[in-house]
Design a protein around this motif. Sequence first.
Motif, PDB file in Angstrom:
ATOM      1  N   VAL B 742       0.976  -1.207   0.160  1.00 26.45           N
ATOM      2  CA  VAL B 742       0.003   0.103   0.042  1.00 26.45           C
ATOM      3  C   VAL B 742       0.919   1.321   0.038  1.00 26.45           C
ATOM      4  O   VAL B 742       0.724   2.222  -0.780  1.00 26.45           O
ATOM      5  CB  VAL B 742      -0.992  -0.004   1.307  1.00 26.45           C
ATOM      6  N   LEU B 743       1.909   1.046   0.909  1.00 28.82           N
ATOM      7  CA  LEU B 743       2.968   2.192   0.674  1.00 28.82           C
ATOM      8  C   LEU B 743       3.434   2.514  -0.470  1.00 28.82           C
ATOM      9  O   LEU B 743       3.456   3.721  -1.250  1.00 28.82           O
ATOM     10  CB  LEU B 743       4.199   1.866   1.965  1.00 28.82           C
ATOM     11  N   LEU B 744       4.033   1.573  -1.157  1.00 30.30           N
ATOM     12  CA  LEU B 744       4.545   1.713  -2.328  1.00 30.30           C
ATOM     13  C   LEU B 744       3.663   2.036  -3.364  1.00 30.30           C
ATOM     14  O   LEU B 744       4.163   2.749  -4.573  1.00 30.30           O
ATOM     15  CB  LEU B 744       5.635   0.360  -2.821  1.00 30.30           C
ATOM     16  N   ALA B 745       2.538   1.430  -3.462  1.00 32.41           N
ATOM     17  CA  ALA B 745       1.707   1.615  -4.749  1.00 32.41           C
ATOM     18  C   ALA B 745       0.704   2.479  -4.751  1.00 32.41           C
ATOM     19  O   ALA B 745       0.075   2.951  -5.655  1.00 32.41           O
ATOM     20  CB  ALA B 745       1.105  -0.008  -5.001  1.00 32.41           C
ATOM     21  N   VAL B 746       0.347   2.844  -3.445  1.00 35.61           N
ATOM     22  CA  VAL B 746      -0.842   3.886  -3.200  1.00 35.61           C
ATOM     23  C   VAL B 746      -0.182   5.119  -2.536  1.00 35.61           C
ATOM     24  O   VAL B 746      -0.235   6.419  -3.334  1.00 35.61           O
ATOM     25  CB  VAL B 746      -1.909   3.366  -2.436  1.00 35.61           C
ATOM     26  N   VAL B 747       0.401   5.213  -1.342  1.00 35.00           N
ATOM     27  CA  VAL B 747       0.709   6.289  -0.721  1.00 35.00           C
ATOM     28  C   VAL B 747       2.079   7.128  -1.221  1.00 35.00           C
ATOM     29  O   VAL B 747       1.836   8.117  -1.552  1.00 35.00           O
ATOM     30  CB  VAL B 747       1.025   5.922   0.796  1.00 35.00           C
ATOM     31  N   ASN B 748       2.896   6.290  -1.695  1.00 35.68           N
ATOM     32  CA  ASN B 748       4.073   6.947  -2.058  1.00 35.68           C
ATOM     33  C   ASN B 748       3.764   7.612  -3.643  1.00 35.68           C
ATOM     34  O   ASN B 748       4.357   8.705  -3.830  1.00 35.68           O
ATOM     35  CB  ASN B 748       5.178   6.017  -2.476  1.00 35.68           C
TER      36      ASN B 748
END
Lengths: 232, 803
Positions: B742-748
Amino acid sequence: MESYICDIVVILAAMVIALRNLSKSYETAEGRLEVLRGIDLDLGAGDCVALTGESGSGKSTLLHLVAGLDRPDAGEILIGGRDISKLDDRGRAAYRRTEVGLVFQQFNLIPSLDVAANIAFHAKLAGRHDSAWENELVERLGVGTLLTRYPEQLSSGQQQRVAIGRTLAARPGLVLADEPTGNLDEANGDAVLDLMFSLSKGTGSTLLMVTHSHRLADRLDRQIHLRSGKIT
Amino acid sequence: MTISTVAAALLSHWRRQPLQLGALMLGLALATALWSGVQAVNAEARASYARAAAALDQNGLAHLVSPGGRSIPRDAFVRLRRAGWNVSPVLEGEYRFGATRLRVIGIEPLTMPAETRTVDLANAGDLLSFISPPGTMVVSPETAEKIRGQTDLALRVSDRMPDGAAFVDIGLAERLLRRDGELTRIVIAENQRPGLEPLGTFAPALSVREPTAQSDIEHLTESFHLNLTAFGFLAFAVGLFIVYSTIGLAFEQRRPTFRTLRCLGVSLSALAVLLLAELVLFALAAGAAGVIVGYLVASLLLPGVAATLEGLYGASVPGTLSLRPEWWLSGFAIAVAGTLVSSTQSLVRLMRVPLLAAAQPQKWGRSSRTGRRFQALAAAALLGLSGALILWADGLQAGFGVLGCLLLGASLLLPAVLSGFLTLMQRASSGALIMWFWADARQQLPGLSLALMALLLALAANVGVGTMVSSFRLTFVGWLDQRLAAELYVAARNELEADRLRAWLATKVESVLPISSVDTEIRGQPMQIFGVVDDPTYRKHWPLIVGLPDVWDRVASGEGVLVNEQFWRRERLRIGDQLDLASDWKSTVVGAYSDYGNPKGQVIAGIDALTSRYPQVSRLRYGLRVQPDQVADLRSSLSDEFGLPPDNIVDQAALKEQSRRIFDRTFLVTGALNTLTLGVAALAMFLSLLTLTEMRLPQLAPVWAMGVTRRDLAILEILRTLVLWLATFTTALPLGLALAWVLLAVVNVEAFGWRVPMHIFPYEWVRLGLVALAAAVVSMLIPLRRLAGLAPSELLKVFANER
């Protein structure tokens, strides 16, 4: 049933208890309290003995010493000729595991195990697990319908039946009971005691029971009265 | 019966339970500290942006700007002044002083509105030296240190100046930036003469930008601060688990006291008010400690945060912290709010439980079947919601929503998962002691579940953020290898020297790659346009993520341009889209490339296309391609021939090392917060185990009485704790990986504008597992020591009838 009794009689033939000059004291806020003062006592194999006395007379302390739960300050606890007070922690644990059965007023069932597992628990620890004997006990104790229940789902009377089942399933040479009916009403208490006496007699176990009740004490072979840490 | 008598009776519990009181205060203080520490850091950074924006951008005033980000001709300003408008010109751009790049802001001190003057030029001598050749630069003390010796210009130090920027006279800015007659914006003063003709009459091509409450950098860094807030909240929640757990137990243990007090005539409402007052008192005391610790935490974190902000966004934040009343007041408020939230259930239970109901501290923590069902349902709903958000929502807020639902849902599900695992193990066992071991572990689960949930959150955050950072690092290092393909980078000090350098290098190296760029605004965003020559280096190494097959031919011929990933994603560009690069320059997007660590959008065009539109573009810096074994010789030759200082000749290895160092420094704060959260979770575990030890005797004594030694019981206690830790750790791995995704694909992508592929790092799990194991062992030590050293008389009390 007969064959089991014969087996147990063989096992218990040497279960003679002799207490010599037994003393025990505790540190309290008011100073040192002498609970037992030079107790001498002999119990034969298969004896059923009531230990009576007022509160604080030392009954439970004596029971705990005989059970190997605690050590005396002085004196000997000879079980089958062997002084268990000289045993180390591991030795006394092995003694409790294989030779003693305990029944408490508070039942002290294992809350995380169901009734069936509670009954089998001590026998398995002692290495004497016998399904047929357990089934018979379950039937005689009338707890067959409760086997999948947990202790908190049982009434007091049911819990004490299970506690007796747990003790006898291990076929101990010595059954020590501390006010086993103290938390039960009279009818329930009598029913439980009948069962315990009958099963103990049947298995030939030596029974030492702490009780306040003279009515119950009268039902046993012998009574020993304690007052201020001494047998009177 | 006076209030004080009742209060004394209630408070006496804590005197007899100092450990419990310590746990409550510690949990609350830590939760407050981590939350308020993060808030202090955020507040400091935001205040810094606001100061910088007010000082450098005059963002309290309206501006005239060119819509396409193009330069404004000086004539427009002249026309406005002649028409009577009180306006002032600004020209700004980036300029390198040796290795230091500064934002140079050229102002006209005589017309600049007084309310926005950061530079005090009231003294005639100061004004004269500011506007007269060779000119004066007004910079912060830190910036002055950095560029001392790198420029002939006079330096004037001002504490009011933010780092990384310099105020100069507009004439000097024109010379430095080679933008004669151009302006970036025109500041409009608040006080204007009445009856002026509209601005549009004199500058029809310009538009008015109204004063903004939020600066560009504030907007840019918003996602970072949201990230930090989320981490602070996670640590706060983990700390609150301790508080919730301790308050619940204390209420249960005091039930007999409550019953007695009520029997003696204390009303339920009076009791509730007194308990509430007691909790608020504790909250204020712990809040004070938390605010102090929070200040220390913030002081420790701030340099790391400043490094991160500089590394990721180029934002300058001073590394010192100031005490703000709103901050410590909010610290107290969050402590009180946290306490009230943690105690609501206990207070409600107090109000509902019948007067004569018996206390069951041993059963405390055991959830009801309905409660367990409700918890599992809530977990399923939250996990479903996180899935729905991934599928159907977008934006940064949605990204954090996914994270929140995922973490909360998984932690609520944990007790059910562990219970299922322990039941399975119990069913698969046959030995009495082994069976009891699993059954007893299952029975301990409710009492430990809050601590285990806290541990799950901390471990998952560690795995997730660790995977994100390591994936980023791995990609970044690979990307550096591609991006920094030239073996040596050299910077001339002036154009004359650059001409000589080019001529000299022509016969010495395989190829010379100019690094020329202009700052501009495209689609309303600050951008850089780089010009590149047609060289195999780019075709072979440049980190393209998408592009036409003949992308480099098109760039070289001036037909197309490349854009960096963040601009590509932000503007949702496609191959073939047209970009307005300047007033007379339109080009087609032919590809996109990864450009990590750059907050700005970037465009790469052919060098000829760039220089034809910007003839004055600086040509001072070059990348040089040579055989690796010739780098040292070339470096010394350059030094001998041109007398260039060491900072102006940087080899590839040094540059990569520097970049890696900046990268690692960037994520220092993440590492620090991860460690803190894990520490709080370990503390929660320790306190839970300690509390449970007090209640273990009735469960252990019968087993001991039946012949299991205290030593064996202690070993089983260790194993039980380890099994629960291990099971939680195993559960944390997939959750952490989901978090990383989620961090890599959405939030970042939302926060930084780039997407990094996810990699798996099992070695890091082993390391984290060992750290967690060490924490588990430490958390067990005291409870275990208590158990192993337990006197038989303590165990016998369980069986005693005459107590």
